[in-house]
Design an enzyme around this catalytic site. Structure first.
Site, mmCIF file in Angstrom:
data_model
loop_
_atom_site.group_PDB
_atom_site.id
_atom_site.type_symbol
_atom_site.label_atom_id
_atom_site.label_comp_id
_atom_site.label_asym_id
_atom_site.label_seq_id
_atom_site.Cartn_x
_atom_site.Cartn_y
_atom_site.Cartn_z
ATOM 1 N N SER A 1 -39.358 31.216 41.656
ATOM 2 C CA SER A 1 -39.034 32.607 41.974
ATOM 3 C C SER A 1 -40.067 33.297 42.860
ATOM 4 O O SER A 1 -39.754 34.292 43.510
ATOM 5 C CB SER A 1 -38.853 33.412 40.689
ATOM 6 N N LYS B 1 -44.071 38.708 38.918
ATOM 7 C CA LYS B 1 -43.266 39.272 40.005
ATOM 8 C C LYS B 1 -44.152 40.154 40.871
ATOM 9 O O LYS B 1 -45.261 40.518 40.497
ATOM 10 C CB LYS B 1 -42.096 40.114 39.469
#
Length: 323
Positions: free
Chosen positions: A134, A200
């Site tokens: 990711s 993230k």
């Protein structure tokens, strides 16, 4: 990792103290007892090595060492313990004293080092292993990194707020945080995420209005310039769905982490607009097309943020600061 180090330190501390007591009471004059105690030192060391390797291999969540590797390390630990039992049984008094002194010195060194490292890891650093693609290409699967837990301030154990603040969380920071799940039954991105740590990049700040249109990010109505870290691997565009609810309902569903159930993968390319609640942030993976992030499961509470991704220490060809 902090718990692993603490267990190691406590085990070494207890071994050292008990060894001194047994030596003082001359219990080690019995050859069989001394041989068994020397073998136990080797076995405990082997178990700790297996525990640490297994923890590192599974990143504290799931999986672990491959069966062959686990079997090899276990066999080696047992063999080492048997060797120590036999060698201690054959040792004369002078050799016995050397063995005892060696074991004691190592036990004391380990518990001092482990306790110190546990404090450092608990307050300042956290080890983290990248589990997915990711954040590619900034962070790759298998990258082992340290998280700077003090960059945003000092937080005492079991406290939500930081007692001292150093730096503000900024747009573009790569943060590591505990997934915002309120129960083990909560399902996001296909499975329960409760208790897991995520990484993230911060895109939306408290009070911002964020929207994605055909993969382009708009902050407060303005197009966010393309960034070098952005990766789009899927050339397909998922069309924007006609929303069956109002903007207020959309916002509420997003904050309650239920929006994904209604729109699923369509949130990947077309998302929002949503307004980031105070005290929370919006985080998205750099690999925009293959990231389970805030678009799907809502805002990140500041209290869940553990720190900032800081330094890749493994593999060797990836060593360096995280940018």
């Amino acid at each position: 990792m902090e718990l692993t180090l603490l267990i190691t330190g406590i085990t070494a501390f207890v071994y050292a103290k008990v060894s001194k007591l047994m030596n003082k009471k001359k219990i080690f004059e019995n050859k069989t007892v001394f041989s068994a105690w020397n073998a136990s030192f080797a076995l405990i060391a082997g178990i700790l090595i297996i525990y640490i390797f297994n923890f590192m291999a599974k990143n504290g969540i799931q999986g672990g060492l491959e069966p062959r590797t686990f079997a090899f390390i276990t066999t080696a630990a047992i063999a080492f313990a048997v060797y120590n039992f036999i060698s201690a049984g054959k040792a004369d008094k002078k050799k016995t004293e050397k063995i005892f002194a060696f074991n004691l010195e190592w036990a004391e060194t380990v518990y001092f080092a482990a306790f110190f490292a546990a404090v450092v890891m608990f307050l300042f650093l956290q080890a983290f292993k990248i589990p997915s693609a990711s954040m590619r290409n900034t962070l790759l699967e298998g990258d082992n990194l340290f998280v700077n837990k003090i960059t945003y301030g000092i937080r005492l154990p079991f406290m939500k707020d930081r007692i001292v603040k150093f730096n503000d969380i900024k747009r573009g920071d790569i943060i590591v945080f505990r997934f915002p799940a309120e129960s083990k039954e909560q399902v996001n991105c296909g499975e329960p995420q409760y208790g897991r740590d995520f990484v993230k990049r911060v895109i939306g700040m408290p009070g911002d209005t964020v929207e994605m249109r055909d993969k382009q990010v708009f902050i407060n109505g303005e197009l966010m310039p393309a960034q070098p870290y952005e990766v789009y691997q899927d050339i397909k565009r998922l069309s924007k769905e006609t929303l069956p609810f109002s903007r207020e309902e959309y916002q509420k569903l997003w904050e309650e982490r239920k929006l994904e159930k209604h729109l699923g993968m369509y949130l990947r390319d077309n998302f929002g607009p949503v307004t980031i609640p105070q005290g929370t942030y919006l985080g998205i993976g750099d690999n925009r097309d293959f990231s389970c992030d805030s678009r799907f499961w809502g805002p990140i509470p500041e209290e869940n943020i553990k720190g900032k991704a800081w330094f890749i220490h493994w593999p060797l060809n990836r060593i360096g600061l995280v940018k």
